[in-house]
Write a protein that holds these residues in place. Sequence first.
Motif, PDB file in Angstrom:
ATOM      1  N   HIS A 176      -3.823   2.113   5.834  1.00 18.15           N
ATOM      2  CA  HIS A 176      -4.566   0.923   6.265  1.00 18.15           C
ATOM      3  C   HIS A 176      -3.578  -0.193   6.610  1.00 18.15           C
ATOM      4  O   HIS A 176      -2.401  -0.119   6.240  1.00 18.15           O
ATOM      5  N   SER A 178      -3.704  -3.064   5.400  1.00 21.74           N
ATOM      6  CA  SER A 178      -3.579  -4.002   4.273  1.00 21.74           C
ATOM      7  C   SER A 178      -2.134  -4.109   3.791  1.00 21.74           C
ATOM      8  O   SER A 178      -1.759  -5.093   3.142  1.00 21.74           O
ATOM      9  N   PHE A 259      -8.089  -4.338  -3.964  1.00 18.55           N
ATOM     10  CA  PHE A 259      -7.223  -5.493  -3.699  1.00 18.55           C
ATOM     11  C   PHE A 259      -7.997  -6.777  -3.417  1.00 18.55           C
ATOM     12  O   PHE A 259      -7.404  -7.804  -3.089  1.00 18.55           O
ATOM     13  N   ALA A 313      -9.105 -11.907   2.461  1.00 24.79           N
ATOM     14  CA  ALA A 313      -8.537 -10.884   3.350  1.00 24.79           C
ATOM     15  C   ALA A 313      -9.696 -10.105   3.935  1.00 24.79           C
ATOM     16  O   ALA A 313     -10.772 -10.025   3.337  1.00 24.79           O
ATOM     17  N   GLY A 315     -10.444  -6.578   6.830  1.00 22.21           N
ATOM     18  CA  GLY A 315      -9.798  -5.543   7.643  1.00 22.21           C
ATOM     19  C   GLY A 315     -10.873  -4.754   8.347  1.00 22.21           C
ATOM     20  O   GLY A 315     -11.703  -4.144   7.698  1.00 22.21           O
TER      21      GLY A 315
HETATM   22  N1  PHE Z   1      -7.986  -1.794   3.884  1.00 24.56           N
HETATM   23  C1  PHE Z   1      -9.395  -1.552   3.752  1.00 24.56           C
HETATM   24  C2  PHE Z   1      -9.720  -0.196   4.380  1.00 24.56           C
HETATM   25  O1  PHE Z   1      -8.900   0.364   5.043  1.00 24.56           O
HETATM   26  C3  PHE Z   1     -10.208  -2.628   4.435  1.00 24.56           C
HETATM   27  C4  PHE Z   1     -10.098  -3.972   3.781  1.00 24.56           C
HETATM   28  C5  PHE Z   1      -9.106  -4.850   4.163  1.00 24.56           C
HETATM   29  C6  PHE Z   1     -10.969  -4.341   2.805  1.00 24.56           C
HETATM   30  C7  PHE Z   1      -9.021  -6.101   3.555  1.00 24.56           C
HETATM   31  C8  PHE Z   1     -10.898  -5.556   2.200  1.00 24.56           C
HETATM   32  C9  PHE Z   1      -9.918  -6.436   2.583  1.00 24.56           C
HETATM   33  O2  PHE Z   1     -10.775   0.329   4.208  1.00 24.56           O
END
Ligand code: PHE
Length: 345
Positions: A176, A178, A259, A313, A315
């Motif tokens: 991801h 993130s 997170f 945050a 995504g």
């Molecule tokens: N990284 C998470 C995903 O790939 C998405 C996300 C990003 C959720 C930031 C919360 C905050 O599913």
Amino acid sequence: MSLMMDRIDALRKEFKSAIAQATLVRDVEAIRLKFTGRKGSVPELMKELKDCSIDEKREFGPKLNDFRQEIEAAIATRAKELVDGAEKAKASAIENFDVSARVPSSRKKGTTHPYSQIVERVENTFLSMGYSIFDGPEIEDDYHNFGALNIPENHPARDMHDTLWLNRRSHLLRTHTSTIQIHAMESRKLPIAGIAPGRTFRHEAVDASHDVMFWQCEGLFIDKGITMSHLFGTAKAFLSSFFDTDDIDIRIRPGYFPFVEPGVEIDMRCVFCKDGCSVCKKSKWVEVFPGGMVHPNVLKSAGIDPEVYSGFAFGFGLSRLVMLMHGISDIRLLSSGKIPFLRQF
Ligand code: PHE
């Protein structure tokens, strides 16, 4: 012996007309060889002069020498003129290059990939809201993909990410975007406001809606006094600018991501229909934005005091957004490189 003088005069005439007609440096060189080269007309005359009387030598020797110098000077001048002219023409061709000239319509034009188009559009939207664009590596270590994001080893959330590990077991293809939150917090001064579009990778069974590579866009905002309502406001502002309408409605559901705390799923009332369509699967709502408040553990692992700072945050899947926008039913088409598919954009 006026015959010699006649011949010099005839040669001079011939030379003058030849040099006047020379349009290329190459022509000038040919003329030089013809008149003053080793077997040229002037050396030939000089040779003949050897058999002449002393008087004739006295009279015509200097004349022939003068003639030779005259030729050499004329040749040097003409060659310089031609070189200068060519350079000027080249410079003026560059200067007068018409950037607005139309390409003949018969010529096939390339187009930017739908991913590039959407990345540009999302970036411009967030740039206009004062965000920066962040970047990070596609090959990551365990810490940036998991550990620093409050997903320690043996955490069940790791199972949600079908990770493509590299031969070196500590490294992986990021699952991801993130990961870029962590890079941003490590390298930037607070406050932080940025987005990071990028490719992500998962060990998926490939089908029409899953591919091993897909695009996400991460967003991060950290400052003093940031709350959930800033996240909701940002989501609305982005969607409204992106879909070019003031009529944006969102709804919030709880969501779990290690997170963020609390974590949410933000849905948007379908902008493509009023009473249900294939995009919203007749539900009138489209899931767009997972997000939440950055978990205090994440802030701490990046050396930020969660008592002083807070942030949100989010995504979202750019692949999904592209598919929604263009009505693309198979994600595999996007990385297929198929020209008939790509020509449509
Ligand atoms: N990284 C998470 C995903 O790939 C998405 C996300 C990003 C959720 C930031 C919360 C905050 O599913």
